[in-house]
Design a protein around this motif. Structure first.
Motif, PDB file in Angstrom:
ATOM      1  N   LYS A   1     -11.968 102.670 -61.050  1.00  0.00           N
ATOM      2  CA  LYS A   1     -11.772 103.693 -60.017  1.00  0.00           C
ATOM      3  C   LYS A   1     -10.901 103.222 -58.855  1.00  0.00           C
ATOM      4  O   LYS A   1     -11.054 103.716 -57.743  1.00  0.00           O
ATOM      5  N   GLY A   2     -10.009 102.279 -59.116  1.00  0.00           N
ATOM      6  CA  GLY A   2      -9.015 101.969 -58.102  1.00  0.00           C
ATOM      7  C   GLY A   2      -8.854 100.512 -57.740  1.00  0.00           C
ATOM      8  O   GLY A   2      -7.805 100.126 -57.197  1.00  0.00           O
ATOM      9  N   ALA A   3      -9.867  99.666 -57.999  1.00  0.00           N
ATOM     10  CA  ALA A   3      -9.768  98.266 -57.574  1.00  0.00           C
ATOM     11  C   ALA A   3      -8.634  97.537 -58.299  1.00  0.00           C
ATOM     12  O   ALA A   3      -7.889  96.762 -57.694  1.00  0.00           O
ATOM     13  N   MET A   4      -8.490  97.797 -59.613  1.00  0.00           N
ATOM     14  CA  MET A   4      -7.424  97.128 -60.351  1.00  0.00           C
ATOM     15  C   MET A   4      -6.052  97.676 -59.949  1.00  0.00           C
ATOM     16  O   MET A   4      -5.080  96.912 -59.822  1.00  0.00           O
ATOM     17  N   LEU A   5      -5.967  98.966 -59.736  1.00  0.00           N
ATOM     18  CA  LEU A   5      -4.702  99.558 -59.285  1.00  0.00           C
ATOM     19  C   LEU A   5      -4.281  98.984 -57.941  1.00  0.00           C
ATOM     20  O   LEU A   5      -3.104  98.629 -57.740  1.00  0.00           O
TER      21      LEU A   5
END
Length: 473
Positions: A376-380
Motif C-alpha cells: 500500500k505504498g511503502a515500496m513505491l
C-alpha cells in the motif's frame, strides 16, 4: 551429507555428531551443511500441491542420507506430523501459513518434534543420558518440552525470561514434570541464551555431562522448518493462477523474525529449489538485523520487551548462519526488512481482522503489517527515492530485485502465522475487541501446578544448579 562449522570451514562432521552436540564445543560455532542439496525436479514441478508429509520426507532424506534408512525416516516423519500446515487465502494476493496446529500451538512444534525423534534415534545405543539445554523467548521451550516429554535417555532443562512472556506461555513451560524441567531466569531472553551458550563451552561441565541444544542453535531444529516453506511455496505456485489470475507470480515469504532461525530455514528452502522469490524479515523494536542490513554494522544489544515477545531477541544466534551462507550485499538483493513497534503490532492485528476477518497473533501481525504496508505504498515510496529513516518503523532502505513486481501487482505473499492467537488473548482482544477461543490442548494446562525454579542471571549459579540436578540422571 557433511556438515561444517560457521567459525571453522575446515570442520567436517556427520549429522549424528552435529545433532547430538548441538554446536561445536571447540569453537562455539553453529553447524551448517557443507552444501545445500537440491530437491528432485519431480517434486518441484508437480502440477498439484504435494502433501506435507511427502514434502517433509523428500526434503529430510537429502540431509539424512547414509545415516538413516528411508524406512526409518518415513516412520519418524509419520510420528512427527499428525498435523498439517494449512495455507489459507485471506485476500487475492495474501496467504496465511498456519503453523499452530501442533500440540503446543506454535511453529516450533515442526522443528522440535523432528529434532526429538532424530536425537532419540541417534541416542538409542548410548549409556549416558543426553542433557538438552534450551533458552526460549516464548514458544520454543514448550514445543521442546512437549516433544521430549517421556523420551528415554534424554532430559531437558528450559530457561525462560521470568515475567517477560505471556501467562499462557509460562503455564506451558512451568508445568512440565519428569524428564523436563524449567528455570525462570531473572533477565531477558539474551541472558538465557548466554547462560546456555556458556554452558556449552564450559569444558569441565561437558566432561561431566553429555550436553546438547534444542533451539535453532541445533541444526536438527532448523532443517525441518524448511519443510513448511517448500510445502507452502509449492501449494501457492499450484493455486495462484486460480486464486488471483497472476501467472508465475513473485512469491514472497513474510517471516516474523526474532532469533532468525525461521528466516534461515526459509533461505535453505529457497536454495533447495522452493519457488520463493524473496523474503521480508519482519520484526519488532529489537531490530538488530534490519539495522545491520541498513548500515552494514552488526551491533547486538539488550533486548526490549514487546507484545510480540517471542521476537524479543537483541543478539540473534542465526545471524551467524545467515552470514555464513550469504554476504550482506547478496541478502539485500532478495531480502527486504521491516520493523514496527507495539502500536504497529496492535494496528496489524486490527487491520488484518477488519480487512479479512482473520484473527492473527501478535507475531503474525508484524508480518501482516509489513506485507500490507509494502503493498500500500511503502515500496513505491522507497523506489521513488524517499527511503524510510531507520529510526522510524517501516521498511529498511534497501530495494530487493522483486520490488518492481509489487508495483506491477505481480506478487503474492505468504505470511507465516507462528502461534495460535489464543496464546496472546489479552493482546488480541485489546486490538479487535474479541478474545480468541482457547484450543482444548491449551486450556487443560491452566489448572496444572507451577513447577519452575527461579534463578538469577548468573552463570555460577546456573552451573551449580546443573551439577546438582543433572547428576541424578
Amino acid at each position: 551429507m557433511e556438515y561444517t562449522d560457521t567459525r571453522d570451514g575446515s570442520v567436517r562432521t556427520d549429522l549424528k555428531t552435529a545433532v547430538l552436540s548441538g554446536m561445536n564445543p571447540a569453537t562455539g560455532g553453529l553447524y551448517i551443511p557443507v552444501r545445500i542439496p537440491r530437491l528432485d525436479d519431480a517434486l518441484l514441478n508437480k502440477c498439484y500441491g504435494p502433501s506435507f508429509r511427502d514434502v517433509a520426507f523428500e526434503t529430510a532424506k537429502l540431509y539424512c542420507a547414509d545415516e538413516i534408512p528411508d524406512s526409518d525416516l518415513q516412520e519418524i516423519i509419520a510420528d512427527c506430523y499428525p498435523f498439517n500446515a494449512p495455507v489459507v487465502p485471506v485476500d487475492p494476493v495474501t496467504y496465511i501459513l498456519e503453523l499452530f496446529h501442533g500440540p503446543t500451538c506454535a511453529f516450533k512444534d515442526f522443528g522440535a518434534r523432528f529434532m526429538a525423534r532424530l536425537m532419540a534415534y541417534f541416542n538409542r545405543e548410548e549409556k549416558k543420558p543426553l542433557h538438552i539445554l534450551v533458552a526460549t523467548s516464548g514458544d520454543t521451550g514448550s514445543a521442546v518440552g512437549s516433544a521430549f516429554s517421556g523420551v528415554e535417555g534424554i532430559n531437558v532443562t528450559i530457561l525462560y525470561p521470568k515475567g517477560k512472556i505471556s501467562y499462557l506461555q509460562e503455564k506451558q513451560l512451568s508445568t512440565f514434570t519428569g524428564n523436563v524441567r524449567s528455570l525462570a531466569v531473572e533477565g531477558n531472553f539474551d541472558d538465557c541464551q548466554r547462560l546456555v551458550k556458556t554452558a556449552f563451552t564450559d569444558t569441565a561441565l561437558r566432561k561431566k555431562f553429555r550436553l546438547s541444544s534444542a533451539n535453532s542453535i541445533n541444526i536438527a531444529r532448523l532443517l525441518p522448518q524448511s519443510f513448511y516453506y517448500v510445502y507452502a511455496a509449492l501449494s501457492v505456485k499450484c493455486r495462484s493462477l486460480h486464486d488471483n489470475k497472476i501467472e508465475n507470480p513473485s512469491i514472497i515469504a513474510i517471516v516474523p523474525s526474532g532469533n532468525f532461525g525461521n528466516l534461515t530455514s526459509g533461505l535453505i528452502a529457497q536454495k533447495m529449489g522452493a519457488p520463493i522469490t524473496g523474503f521480508v524479515a519482519a520484526t519488532n523494536v529489537n531490530k538488530t538485523v534490519p539495522d545491520w542490513l541498513a548500515s552494514g554494522r552488526y551491533e547486538p544489544r539488550e533486548s526490549k520487551s514487546t507484545l510480540s515477545n517471542a521476537m524479543d531477541v537483541g543478539a540473534p544466534s542465526n545471524h551467524e548462519r545467515i552470514t555464513a551462507m550469504y554476504t550482506r550485499d547478496e541478502l539485500k538483493q532478495f531480502v527486504a526488512s521491516y520493523w514496527t513497534d507495539d502500536e504497529g503490532t496492535l494496528e496489524g492485528i486490527a487491520s488484518c481482522h477488519e480487512r479479512t476477518g482473520y484473527i492473527i497473533d501478535p507475531h503474525g501481525a508484524v508480518g501482516w503489517q509489513a506485507w500490507y504496508n509494502i503493498r500500500k505504498g511503502a515500496m513505491l515510496k522507497l523506489m521513488s527515492g524517499f527511503p524510510n529513516s531507520s529510526e522510524n518503523p517501516g521498511l529498511t532502505a534497501n530495494i530487493p530485485f522483486w520490488a518492481q513486481s509489487i508495483l506491477d501487482n505481480k506478487a503474492v505473499g505468504i505470511v507465516l502465522e507462528t502461534a495460535h492467537p489464543a496464546k496472546f488473548g489479552e493482546t488480541v482482544k485489546r486490538a479487535t475487541g474479541r478474545e480468541p477461543a482457547i484450543p482444548d490442548r491449551l486450556e487443560k494446562i491452566l489448572n496444572l501446578p507451577d513447577r519452575s525454579v527461579s534463578i538469577k542471571n548468573d552463570y555460577a549459579e546456573f552451573s551449580k544448579w546443573l551439577q546438582k540436578n543433572l547428576s541424578g540422571y
